[in-house]
Design a protein around this motif. Structure first.
Motif, PDB file in Angstrom:
ATOM      1  N   ASN A 106      32.465 -30.790  54.534  1.00 38.98           N
ATOM      2  CA  ASN A 106      31.772 -31.210  55.751  1.00 38.98           C
ATOM      3  C   ASN A 106      32.108 -30.296  56.920  1.00 38.98           C
ATOM      4  OD1 ASN A 106      30.039 -32.829  57.203  1.00 38.98           O
ATOM      5  ND2 ASN A 106      31.318 -34.644  57.168  1.00 38.98           N
ATOM      6  N   TYR A 107      32.671 -29.151  56.607  1.00 40.02           N
ATOM      7  CA  TYR A 107      33.101 -28.076  57.499  1.00 40.02           C
ATOM      8  C   TYR A 107      34.581 -28.244  57.864  1.00 40.02           C
ATOM      9  CZ  TYR A 107      33.086 -24.408  61.029  1.00 40.02           C
ATOM     10  OH  TYR A 107      33.358 -23.273  61.731  1.00 40.02           O
ATOM     11  N   GLY A 108      35.389 -27.364  57.318  1.00 38.66           N
ATOM     12  CA  GLY A 108      36.822 -27.367  57.600  1.00 38.66           C
ATOM     13  C   GLY A 108      37.682 -27.762  56.425  1.00 38.66           C
ATOM     14  N   MET A 109      37.075 -28.239  55.348  1.00 36.13           N
ATOM     15  CA  MET A 109      37.834 -28.671  54.168  1.00 36.13           C
ATOM     16  C   MET A 109      38.224 -27.504  53.253  1.00 36.13           C
ATOM     17  SD  MET A 109      36.566 -31.190  51.078  1.00 36.13           S
ATOM     18  CE  MET A 109      36.852 -32.789  51.799  1.00 36.13           C
ATOM     19  N   ASP A 110      37.486 -26.427  53.309  1.00 34.32           N
ATOM     20  CA  ASP A 110      37.592 -25.363  52.308  1.00 34.32           C
ATOM     21  C   ASP A 110      39.004 -24.844  52.046  1.00 34.32           C
ATOM     22  OD1 ASP A 110      36.023 -23.452  50.529  1.00 34.32           O
ATOM     23  OD2 ASP A 110      37.104 -22.027  51.805  1.00 34.32           O
ATOM     24  N   PRO A 111      39.796 -24.468  53.067  1.00 25.66           N
ATOM     25  CA  PRO A 111      41.120 -23.914  52.761  1.00 25.66           C
ATOM     26  C   PRO A 111      42.085 -24.923  52.149  1.00 25.66           C
ATOM     27  CG  PRO A 111      40.874 -24.241  55.125  1.00 25.66           C
ATOM     28  CD  PRO A 111      39.527 -24.468  54.511  1.00 25.66           C
ATOM     29  N   TYR A 112      41.769 -26.205  52.276  1.00 28.60           N
ATOM     30  CA  TYR A 112      42.651 -27.241  51.752  1.00 28.60           C
ATOM     31  C   TYR A 112      42.245 -27.690  50.348  1.00 28.60           C
ATOM     32  CZ  TYR A 112      43.631 -27.417  56.738  1.00 28.60           C
ATOM     33  OH  TYR A 112      43.944 -27.077  58.033  1.00 28.60           O
ATOM     34  N   ILE A 113      40.952 -27.749  50.086  1.00 29.36           N
ATOM     35  CA  ILE A 113      40.517 -28.309  48.810  1.00 29.36           C
ATOM     36  C   ILE A 113      40.659 -27.318  47.666  1.00 29.36           C
ATOM     37  CG2 ILE A 113      38.071 -27.681  49.097  1.00 29.36           C
ATOM     38  CD1 ILE A 113      39.573 -30.857  47.424  1.00 29.36           C
ATOM     39  N   HIS A 150      23.074 -27.630  57.345  1.00 28.33           N
ATOM     40  CA  HIS A 150      23.594 -27.438  58.701  1.00 28.33           C
ATOM     41  C   HIS A 150      24.229 -26.057  58.834  1.00 28.33           C
ATOM     42  CE1 HIS A 150      24.002 -31.777  60.460  1.00 28.33           C
ATOM     43  NE2 HIS A 150      22.783 -31.477  60.101  1.00 28.33           N
ATOM     44  N   GLU A 151      24.030 -25.446  59.964  1.00 33.60           N
ATOM     45  CA  GLU A 151      24.594 -24.127  60.243  1.00 33.60           C
ATOM     46  C   GLU A 151      25.954 -24.267  60.913  1.00 33.60           C
ATOM     47  OE1 GLU A 151      25.216 -20.761  59.643  1.00 33.60           O
ATOM     48  OE2 GLU A 151      23.022 -20.842  59.545  1.00 33.60           O
ATOM     49  N   HIS A 152      26.939 -23.468  60.438  1.00 37.93           N
ATOM     50  CA  HIS A 152      28.250 -23.445  61.080  1.00 37.93           C
ATOM     51  C   HIS A 152      28.688 -22.025  61.384  1.00 37.93           C
ATOM     52  CE1 HIS A 152      28.941 -27.718  60.724  1.00 37.93           C
ATOM     53  NE2 HIS A 152      28.741 -27.699  59.429  1.00 37.93           N
ATOM     54  N   ASP A 153      28.845 -21.218  60.349  1.00 37.85           N
ATOM     55  CA  ASP A 153      29.402 -19.872  60.509  1.00 37.85           C
ATOM     56  C   ASP A 153      28.422 -18.770  60.130  1.00 37.85           C
ATOM     57  OD1 ASP A 153      31.860 -20.906  61.311  1.00 37.85           O
ATOM     58  OD2 ASP A 153      32.525 -21.154  59.246  1.00 37.85           O
ATOM     59  N   ASN A 154      27.142 -19.103  60.071  1.00 38.40           N
ATOM     60  CA  ASN A 154      26.131 -18.120  59.688  1.00 38.40           C
ATOM     61  C   ASN A 154      26.414 -17.534  58.306  1.00 38.40           C
ATOM     62  OD1 ASN A 154      23.704 -16.762  60.203  1.00 38.40           O
ATOM     63  ND2 ASN A 154      24.775 -14.947  60.958  1.00 38.40           N
ATOM     64  N   LYS A 155      26.927 -18.388  57.422  1.00 36.19           N
ATOM     65  CA  LYS A 155      27.186 -17.973  56.043  1.00 36.19           C
ATOM     66  C   LYS A 155      26.201 -18.673  55.118  1.00 36.19           C
ATOM     67  CE  LYS A 155      32.168 -17.238  56.647  1.00 36.19           C
ATOM     68  NZ  LYS A 155      33.533 -17.675  56.195  1.00 36.19           N
ATOM     69  N   TYR A 174      29.546 -25.770  49.502  1.00 33.51           N
ATOM     70  CA  TYR A 174      30.218 -25.109  50.630  1.00 33.51           C
ATOM     71  C   TYR A 174      29.176 -24.467  51.545  1.00 33.51           C
ATOM     72  CZ  TYR A 174      33.072 -21.465  52.897  1.00 33.51           C
ATOM     73  OH  TYR A 174      33.678 -20.636  53.807  1.00 33.51           O
ATOM     74  N   GLN A 175      29.415 -24.572  52.858  1.00 35.68           N
ATOM     75  CA  GLN A 175      28.508 -24.004  53.869  1.00 35.68           C
ATOM     76  C   GLN A 175      27.089 -24.571  53.729  1.00 35.68           C
ATOM     77  OE1 GLN A 175      28.975 -21.963  56.535  1.00 35.68           O
ATOM     78  NE2 GLN A 175      31.181 -21.905  56.208  1.00 35.68           N
ATOM     79  N   CYS A 176      27.019 -25.841  53.414  1.00 31.11           N
ATOM     80  CA  CYS A 176      25.735 -26.492  53.159  1.00 31.11           C
ATOM     81  C   CYS A 176      25.614 -27.795  53.938  1.00 31.11           C
ATOM     82  CB  CYS A 176      25.594 -26.749  51.658  1.00 31.11           C
ATOM     83  SG  CYS A 176      24.236 -27.828  51.226  1.00 31.11           S
ATOM     84  N   ASP A 177      26.631 -28.648  53.826  1.00 32.72           N
ATOM     85  CA  ASP A 177      26.636 -29.967  54.476  1.00 32.72           C
ATOM     86  C   ASP A 177      25.553 -30.893  53.932  1.00 32.72           C
ATOM     87  OD1 ASP A 177      28.818 -30.337  56.060  1.00 32.72           O
ATOM     88  OD2 ASP A 177      27.887 -29.717  57.919  1.00 32.72           O
TER      89      ASP A 177
END
Length: 212
Positions: A106-113, A150-155, A174-177
């Motif tokens: 949901n944006y921000g989970m990636d480095p932890y999951i 949803h757009e977050h980091d233009n990825k 990832y990068q989808c929401d």
């Protein structure tokens, strides 16, 4: 025997009502994010792909032995995720036994999951799914693969998976929401076309676990 029983439950899900699970994990991340997303996805699937899923998902912890009763488990959030040894063992048994886990960043989970997924399957790597994968083909066609909601980091949006015996058992979006697109319309004020795209992709995920 456990796997055979579980698979029978999957195949019978189009006839008998099934329940989905929302994963309540530890670590401080907001596992409860997007509270309307799963109920809306369930309603969409029941109306459009002939499923019979109980409208309200059941909240379970990763170590809950009853996790194996649910063909589909979903987790989301923006922050930290920590799986205990009991969580890891139970999640591994769940997916080895035929269960399917969808993790939606949901944006921000990636480095932890990612490190937690590695603990569950230390000998496996997350593999990016090509647009040709079955999960993007039916019942709704996504010729470019995972849609951007949803757009977050233009990825670009990416779908990663873990496979057991050539079957996808863990999907990490990832990068989808996707979950944001499943929420009630007034939550994010997404256009109808965006919400429909998210729901259709969600329906493809559900269709995949019941038909593959």
């Amino acid at each position: 025997m456990k796997k055979i029983t579980f698979l029978f439950l999957l195949f019978s899900s189009f006839v008998f009502s099934q329940e989905f699970a929302l994963l309540k994990y530890s670590g401080g991340g907001d596992w409860y994010a997007n509270p309307t997303s799963l109920p809306n996805l369930i309603l969409f699937c029941n109306a459009n792909i002939n499923t019979k899923i109980i409208a309200k998902p059941v909240t379970v912890t990763p170590s809950d032995p009853y996790l194996l009763s649910y063909p589909f488990a979903h987790m989301t959030g923006h922050g930290n995720v920590v799986f205990s040894e009991a969580d890891i063992a139970n999640l591994r048994n769940y997916m080895n036994g035929g269960g399917f886990l969808h993790i939606d960043d949901n944006y921000g989970m990636d480095p932890y999951i990612r490190p937690q997924i590695k603990k569950i399957f230390p000998a496996s790597e997350l593999v990016e799914l090509p647009a040709s994968h079955a999960i993007f083909q039916k019942p709704f066609s996504f010729p470019a693969g995972l849609p951007k909601i949803h757009e977050h980091d233009n990825k670009r949006p990416q779908a990663f998976g873990i496979f057991i015996d050539n079957k996808l058992v863990l999907l990490y979006t990832y990068q989808c929401d996707l979950g944001n697109g499943w929420e009630d319309a007034e939550v994010h004020n997404d256009p109808l076309a965006v919400r429909e795209k998210a729901l259709k992709m969600g329906a493809n995920i559900i269709n995949y676990i019941f038909t593959n």
